[in-house]
Design a protein around this motif. Structure first.
Motif, PDB file in Angstrom:
ATOM      1  N   ILE A  96      -5.582  -8.367  68.034  1.00  0.00           N
ATOM      2  CA  ILE A  96      -4.646  -7.370  68.572  1.00  0.00           C
ATOM      3  C   ILE A  96      -5.071  -6.807  69.922  1.00  0.00           C
ATOM      4  O   ILE A  96      -4.318  -6.091  70.569  1.00  0.00           O
ATOM      5  N   GLY A  97      -6.314  -7.107  70.351  1.00  0.00           N
ATOM      6  CA  GLY A  97      -6.820  -6.524  71.585  1.00  0.00           C
ATOM      7  C   GLY A  97      -7.695  -5.316  71.305  1.00  0.00           C
ATOM      8  O   GLY A  97      -8.066  -5.048  70.158  1.00  0.00           O
ATOM      9  N   THR A 122      -7.138  -0.742  58.798  1.00  0.00           N
ATOM     10  CA  THR A 122      -7.002  -2.069  59.393  1.00  0.00           C
ATOM     11  C   THR A 122      -5.757  -2.108  60.266  1.00  0.00           C
ATOM     12  O   THR A 122      -4.824  -1.318  60.078  1.00  0.00           O
ATOM     13  N   SER A 123      -5.762  -3.034  61.208  1.00  0.00           N
ATOM     14  CA  SER A 123      -4.613  -3.144  62.106  1.00  0.00           C
ATOM     15  C   SER A 123      -3.338  -3.473  61.332  1.00  0.00           C
ATOM     16  O   SER A 123      -2.251  -3.008  61.696  1.00  0.00           O
ATOM     17  N   ALA A 124      -3.454  -4.249  60.234  1.00  0.00           N
ATOM     18  CA  ALA A 124      -2.273  -4.602  59.436  1.00  0.00           C
ATOM     19  C   ALA A 124      -1.671  -3.372  58.767  1.00  0.00           C
ATOM     20  O   ALA A 124      -0.442  -3.232  58.669  1.00  0.00           O
ATOM     21  N   GLU A 125      -2.527  -2.452  58.313  1.00  0.00           N
ATOM     22  CA  GLU A 125      -2.066  -1.259  57.592  1.00  0.00           C
ATOM     23  C   GLU A 125      -1.250  -0.327  58.484  1.00  0.00           C
ATOM     24  O   GLU A 125      -0.354   0.376  57.996  1.00  0.00           O
ATOM     25  N   ILE A 126      -1.561  -0.284  59.765  1.00  0.00           N
ATOM     26  CA  ILE A 126      -0.930   0.707  60.644  1.00  0.00           C
ATOM     27  C   ILE A 126      -0.136   0.055  61.770  1.00  0.00           C
ATOM     28  O   ILE A 126       0.232   0.718  62.740  1.00  0.00           O
ATOM     29  N   LEU A 246     -10.135  -5.691  80.804  1.00  0.00           N
ATOM     30  CA  LEU A 246      -8.747  -5.826  81.236  1.00  0.00           C
ATOM     31  C   LEU A 246      -7.955  -6.780  80.338  1.00  0.00           C
ATOM     32  O   LEU A 246      -6.805  -6.508  79.984  1.00  0.00           O
ATOM     33  N   LYS A 247      -8.585  -7.888  79.950  1.00  0.00           N
ATOM     34  CA  LYS A 247      -7.884  -8.863  79.102  1.00  0.00           C
ATOM     35  C   LYS A 247      -7.571  -8.290  77.725  1.00  0.00           C
ATOM     36  O   LYS A 247      -6.470  -8.481  77.198  1.00  0.00           O
ATOM     37  N   VAL A 248      -8.545  -7.581  77.139  1.00  0.00           N
ATOM     38  CA  VAL A 248      -8.331  -7.092  75.773  1.00  0.00           C
ATOM     39  C   VAL A 248      -7.426  -5.864  75.751  1.00  0.00           C
ATOM     40  O   VAL A 248      -6.762  -5.599  74.748  1.00  0.00           O
ATOM     41  N   VAL A 249      -7.389  -5.110  76.839  1.00  0.00           N
ATOM     42  CA  VAL A 249      -6.402  -4.027  76.940  1.00  0.00           C
ATOM     43  C   VAL A 249      -5.001  -4.624  77.059  1.00  0.00           C
ATOM     44  O   VAL A 249      -4.053  -4.171  76.394  1.00  0.00           O
ATOM     45  N   LYS A 250      -4.864  -5.646  77.904  1.00  0.00           N
ATOM     46  CA  LYS A 250      -3.558  -6.306  78.028  1.00  0.00           C
ATOM     47  C   LYS A 250      -3.128  -6.909  76.688  1.00  0.00           C
ATOM     48  O   LYS A 250      -1.950  -6.856  76.316  1.00  0.00           O
ATOM     49  N   LYS A 251      -4.084  -7.481  75.953  1.00  0.00           N
ATOM     50  CA  LYS A 251      -3.773  -8.057  74.638  1.00  0.00           C
ATOM     51  C   LYS A 251      -3.199  -6.983  73.715  1.00  0.00           C
ATOM     52  O   LYS A 251      -2.223  -7.222  72.986  1.00  0.00           O
ATOM     53  N   TRP A 252      -3.776  -5.792  73.741  1.00  0.00           N
ATOM     54  CA  TRP A 252      -3.278  -4.693  72.907  1.00  0.00           C
ATOM     55  C   TRP A 252      -1.867  -4.294  73.345  1.00  0.00           C
ATOM     56  O   TRP A 252      -0.999  -4.060  72.497  1.00  0.00           O
TER      57      TRP A 252
END
Length: 364
Positions: A96-97, A122-126, A246-252
Motif C-alpha cells: 500500500i506504500g 492491518t491495512s485490510a481492516e481499515i 517519494l516512491k512509497v508515498v506515491k504508492k500510498w
C-alpha cells in the motif's frame, strides 16, 4: 475533475529519472542490526513532534479529527521481535506504500469505534476508512530553535556583506592598476557588487606572488571570495523529505487517493508543505540551489534528502511552542547491551487557523 493521484502521477512523469524513477520498483532496504542511543533519541523526538501536532489539532478543532496511523511500534534493532516487525513493514510498503503518521478526518467521517489510533490495524481492516481521510501528514522533526538559527544566520550574512563591500572599496582604491593589467574583467565584477548581488556574484580566483602588492591583492580577493561563499551557501533550516520515500508515498497516494503533506516541527515553530508542491519543485531543475537543495544528509545515515527552506512552506504556528520536558531513559537490549536516550514529553503548540485552513484546504 481529475483525481489527486492522477495529478501526482502527471507531475512525477516530469521528474528527472536520475533523481527518482517512479517506473522502477523501490530499492530493497537492509535490516538494521543494531540501534544506537542517538537513533532512539531521534525517534523519540519524532514521536514527540507527532504527538504535539496530534494534540494541537484535536484540542483546538471542532471540525477536524487527527488520528494516529503510521507504524508506531517501539521495537528497535536488537529487540526481540524486531526482525518480524521489519519484514512486515517492508511488505506493507510494497503493498500500500508508506503510511503517513497522521490522518485528518472530517468529524462526520470519524469512526469513534476505531478511536484516535489505528496504527496497529492491518491495512485490510481499515482500507475503506482510510479512503475517507481528507489528508495524510508525514511529521518530521528538527532539534533547532528556528528563530534563533535565522537570527544568527542573518547576523553572519550582514557581517560578510559589509566585509565584502569594504574589500571591494579597498581593491578598487588600492589595486585598480594591477587589476587592469592582470584581470580587467574583475573591475566589471567589482563595479556590479552591492548588497543584493553579493548573493549571486562569483569569480575565478588567481594567486600572485611575484610582488608584495600582488600578494596583497591576492589576499584581498581570496577574502572577498570567502565572504561571498558564506553569503551564498544554504543558510536556512529546511523541510526534509527523503528521496527514497517519494516512491512509497506515491504508492500510498495511488492506493487511497488522499492528499499528502509534510510537516516539519522545530522546537519553536511548525512549517508545512504539500507533497504536490514538493514534486512540482523538484520537477524544475532550474530551481535547484535556489528553491530546494538535494544533499546527502549526514545526520540521517547519508540518505539523499530534499531540503526546502522552511520559510517557503506554510508556518502553522505563529506563537512560540512550549518546549517539552525531557529526561534520560535506560534501555536494556536482549543481549544485555545498555542504551541511554532522551525521552520528550508535553509541550504545547497554538496552530494558526488561517494558515492551517489554507495549507490543508479545510476548516480547523
Amino acid at each position: 475533475m481529475e483525481s489527486y493521484s492522477k495529478i501526482i502521477s502527471s507531475i512525477c512523469s516530469k521528474i528527472h529519472t536520475g533523481l527518482v524513477d517512479f517506473r522502477e520498483p523501490r530499492s530493497e532496504a537492509s535490516m538494521p542490526t543494531q540501534a544506537s542511543s542517538e537513533f532512539i533519541t531521534n525517534k523519540q523526538q519524532g514521536d514527540w513532534a507527532e504527538d504535539l501536532l496530534f494534540r494541537a489539532i484535536n484540542e483546538n478543532s471542532d471540525a477536524i479529527v487527527a488520528v494516529r496511523y503510521g507504524k508506531s511500534d517501539d521495537l528497535v534493532a536488537g529487540d526481540e521481535g524486531f526482525e518480524t516487525f521489519f519484514h512486515d513493514y517492508q511488505n506493507e510498503l510494497d503493498t500500500i506504500g508508506k503510511r503517513p503518521d497522521l490522518l485528518l478526518f472530517h468529524k462526520a467521517d470519524y469512526n469513534e469505534a476505531l478511536g484516535l489510533d489505528i496504527s496497529r490495524h492491518t491495512s485490510a481492516e481499515i482500507h475503506e476508512y482510510v479512503k475517507k481521510a481528507i489528508a495524510g501528514i508525514e511529521v518530521r522533526s528538527s532539534a533547532f530553535l528556528i528563530d534563533k538559527y535565522m537570527q544568527e544566520a542573518n547576523r553572519i550574512i550582514e557581517y560578510h556583506t559589509n566585509l565584502a563591500l569594504s574589500l571591494k572599496q579597498t581593491i578598487r582604491s588600492d589595486y585598480q592598476d594591477l587589476l587592469k593589467e592582470k584581470r580587467p574583467e574583475l573591475i566589471t565584477i567589482l563595479n556590479q557588487l552591492d548588497s543584493t548581488s553579493v548573493r549571486s556574484i562569483d569569480f575565478r580566483l588567481t594567486s600572485w606572488r611575484s610582488s608584495e602588492r600582488l600578494e596583497q591583492l591576492s589576499s584581498c580577493l581570496c577574502k572577498l571570495k570567502s565572504s561571498l561563499k558564506v553569503i551564498q551557501k544554504r543558510n536556512s533550516l529546511s523541510i526534509t523529505p527523503k528521496v527514497e520515500d517519494l516512491k512509497v508515498v506515491k504508492k500510498w497516494i495511488d492506493t487511497y487517493d488522499v492528499p499528502h503533506f509534510y510537516v516539519q516541527v522545530f522546537f519553536d515553530k511548525v512549517y508545512g508543505i504539500s507533497f504536490k508542491n514538493i514534486l512540482e519543485l523538484i520537477s524544475q531543475p532550474d530551481l535547484e540551489g535556489e528553491k530546494y537543495y538535494i544533499e546527502a544528509d549526514s545526520k540521517n545515515q547519508n540518505k539523499t534528502t530534499i531540503k526546502i527552506p522552511s520559510q517557503d512552506g506554510t508556518c502553522l504556528v505563529t506563537k512560540s511552542l512550549t518546549e517539552p520536558n525531557h529526561h534520560s531513559v535506560r534501555k536494556e537490549l536482549n543481549k544485555g547491551r545498555l542504551l541511554f536516550y532522551v525521552k520528550f514529553e508535553g509541550g504545547e503548540a497554538c496552530l494558526d487557523k488561517r494558515a492551517f485552513d489554507t495549507l490543508f484546504g479545510c476548516n480547523l
